[in-house]
Design an enzyme around this catalytic site. Structure first.
Site, PDB file in Angstrom:
ATOM      1  N   ASP A   1      47.041  28.812  20.180  1.00  0.00           N
ATOM      2  CA  ASP A   1      45.702  28.266  19.939  1.00  0.00           C
ATOM      3  C   ASP A   1      44.569  29.282  20.046  1.00  0.00           C
ATOM      4  OD1 ASP A   1      47.041  25.899  19.614  1.00  0.00           O
ATOM      5  OD2 ASP A   1      46.498  25.097  21.584  1.00  0.00           O
TER       6      ASP A   1
ATOM      7  N   ASP B   1      44.747  39.434  29.200  1.00  0.00           N
ATOM      8  CA  ASP B   1      44.198  40.241  28.116  1.00  0.00           C
ATOM      9  C   ASP B   1      43.967  39.428  26.830  1.00  0.00           C
ATOM     10  OD1 ASP B   1      43.486  43.019  27.438  1.00  0.00           O
ATOM     11  OD2 ASP B   1      45.006  42.741  25.897  1.00  0.00           O
TER      12      ASP B   1
ATOM     13  N   ASP C   1      51.117  40.305  35.920  1.00  0.00           N
ATOM     14  CA  ASP C   1      51.529  41.664  35.532  1.00  0.00           C
ATOM     15  C   ASP C   1      50.641  42.751  36.142  1.00  0.00           C
ATOM     16  OD1 ASP C   1      53.301  40.306  33.914  1.00  0.00           O
ATOM     17  OD2 ASP C   1      52.032  40.454  32.132  1.00  0.00           O
TER      18      ASP C   1
HETATM   19  O1  F6P Z   1      52.010  38.007  31.213  1.00  0.00           O
HETATM   20  C1  F6P Z   1      52.710  37.240  32.135  1.00  0.00           C
HETATM   21  C2  F6P Z   1      54.155  37.081  31.730  1.00  0.00           C
HETATM   22  O2  F6P Z   1      54.807  36.316  32.721  1.00  0.00           O
HETATM   23  C3  F6P Z   1      54.893  38.394  31.467  1.00  0.00           C
HETATM   24  O3  F6P Z   1      55.270  39.046  32.647  1.00  0.00           O
HETATM   25  C4  F6P Z   1      56.036  37.919  30.612  1.00  0.00           C
HETATM   26  O4  F6P Z   1      56.495  38.940  29.770  1.00  0.00           O
HETATM   27  C5  F6P Z   1      55.409  36.821  29.795  1.00  0.00           C
HETATM   28  O5  F6P Z   1      54.249  36.398  30.496  1.00  0.00           O
HETATM   29  C6  F6P Z   1      56.313  35.636  29.584  1.00  0.00           C
HETATM   30  O6  F6P Z   1      55.628  34.712  28.825  1.00  0.00           O
HETATM   31  P1  F6P Z   1      56.187  33.271  28.449  1.00  0.00           P
HETATM   32  O7  F6P Z   1      55.823  32.336  29.563  1.00  0.00           O
HETATM   33  O8  F6P Z   1      55.488  32.952  27.189  1.00  0.00           O
HETATM   34  O9  F6P Z   1      57.669  33.377  28.308  1.00  0.00           O
END
Ligand code: F6P
Length: 367
Positions: free
Chosen positions: A81, A121, A146
């Site tokens: 979104d 970000d 992160d």
């Molecule tokens: O940015 C946070 C994070 O948990 C990362 O460490 C990881 O790569 C990503 O998001 C995982 O995202 P999703 O919840 O979309 O699988």
């Protein structure tokens, strides 16, 4: 754009992946806005989706009672979104459209004078665009487990994820030792190795592989052999999901085009465990810690940082400092333009003292 002193009503949303401490920020925003400045607060549901589809609700002090220690976000979130690239189906075909004008309409419908975006970000980049392109009075709060935002010493959520990963390493130690196995723990962190490096040091790992230091698997074998030579029949290897071999690439689990985060990393832990078992003959297992790192109660550190960020964001609004993000410049909460805060990922510097300390205590970093 309205001046800070004229602000009467603010909006708040949580965008991107969830992270421990989001509720603590929401609580601080609501309490600071209502109790200290007599503002009213509207919460948009499911990140930018709520802003686009006008799903919003009034937030009162009663709505935030008891949420300080709760993981997740009472507002919901999504990493899809994007209002500037919104996925929709037209005549049976999936297309992307700029619907940012709808966001402006909905902000006006609710009479909102300032919008606080709590995100990483991706969400903060959208916030920057809404501020620069659409003139919306946006203030940002940096979130992500992160810890990879360059403009702040620390994002909230990281400390909790770090503690979860450290506890996992502690638990793996006892079973690894009992069974004489190599345990490979894959942790999150996307393109940065902060969670892997710090949990690996805190948990006493034998090898830590991070994206910033492309590894040679032979170095990991050497470490395991050197331990075996002195009778240590088990080893713990912590691998960041973004770790990559020398001259190789990161391991991509899947690509999801419509996400703010189109590359889903994962699988490197399994590869490393298999290589170790094939080479050394020692039984090796891989464990993917995954979203456990994003759940659960925030640590005291994260609750405090989140509270300071929430209160600081409302203070920025009251000072009319739109287009800025609160940040930690230890020991103070300060602010930085969103334009400086996004787009540059903060990686682990390889000459960081933490990296040196890891080597001094005998941890193999794969090079
Ligand atoms: O940015 C946070 C994070 O948990 C990362 O460490 C990881 O790569 C990503 O998001 C995982 O995202 P999703 O919840 O979309 O699988």
């Amino acid at each position: 754009m309205i001046s800070g002193s004229k602000v009467r009503r603010i909006g708040v949303l949580t965008g991107g992946g969830d992270c421990p401490g989001l509720n603590a920020v929401i609580r601080a925003v609501v309490k600071t806005a209502i109790n200290s400045h007599r503002l009213s607060v509207v919460g948009f549901e499911n990140g930018f989706g709520g802003l686009i589809q006008n799903r919003a609700r009034e937030l009162t002090v009663n709505d935030v009672v008891g949420i300080l220690p709760r993981g997740g976000t009472i507002l919901g979130t999504t990493n899809r979104d994007n209002p500037f690239k919104y996925q929709m189906v037209i005549k049976g075909e999936q297309v992307f459209r700029d619907v940012s004008d709808r966001v402006v309409e909905n902000i006006n419908i609710h009479g909102i004078d300032a919008l606080i975006i709590i995100g990483g970000d991706g969400s903060l980049s959208i916030g920057k665009e809404l501020y620069e392109e659409k003139g919306l009075p946006v203030v940002g709060v940096p979130k992500t487990i992160d810890n990879d935002l360059s403009a702040t010493d620390q994002t909230f959520g990281f400390d909790t994820a770090l503690n979860t990963a450290t506890e996992a390493i502690d638990k793996l130690h006892t079973t690894a030792e009992s069974h004489h196995r190599v345990m490979v723990l894959e942790v999150m962190g996307r393109y940065a190795g902060w969670i892997a490096l710090q949990s690996g040091i805190a948990g006493g790992a034998d090898a830590i592989l991070i994206p910033e230091i492309p590894y040679s698997i032979e170095k990991v074998y050497e470490k395991i052999y050197s331990r075996r030579d002195v009778g240590k029949m088990f080893s713990i290897v912590v691998v960041a999901e973004g770790a990559k071999p020398l001259g190789g690439e990161m391991t991509v689990l899947r690509r999801v085009e419509e996400s703010f985060d189109p590359i889903r990393l994962g699988g490197i832990g399994n590869i490393v465990a298999r290589q170790i078992e094939d080479e050394t003959g020692m039984e090796s297992r891989s464990i993917v810690l995954g979203h456990l790192q994003r759940g659960g109660m925030p640590t005291a550190f994260d609750r405090i940082l989140a509270t300071r960020y929430g209160a600081g964001a409302v203070n920025l609004v009251m000072e009319g400092r739109f287009g800025e993000m609160v940040c930690l410049r230890t020991p103070n909460i300060e602010s930085v333009p969103l334009a400086e805060a996004v787009g540059e990922i903060r990686m682990v510097p390889i000459d960081n003292d933490m990296v040196h300390a890891a080597r001094h205590v005998g941890i193999c970093l794969g090079n």
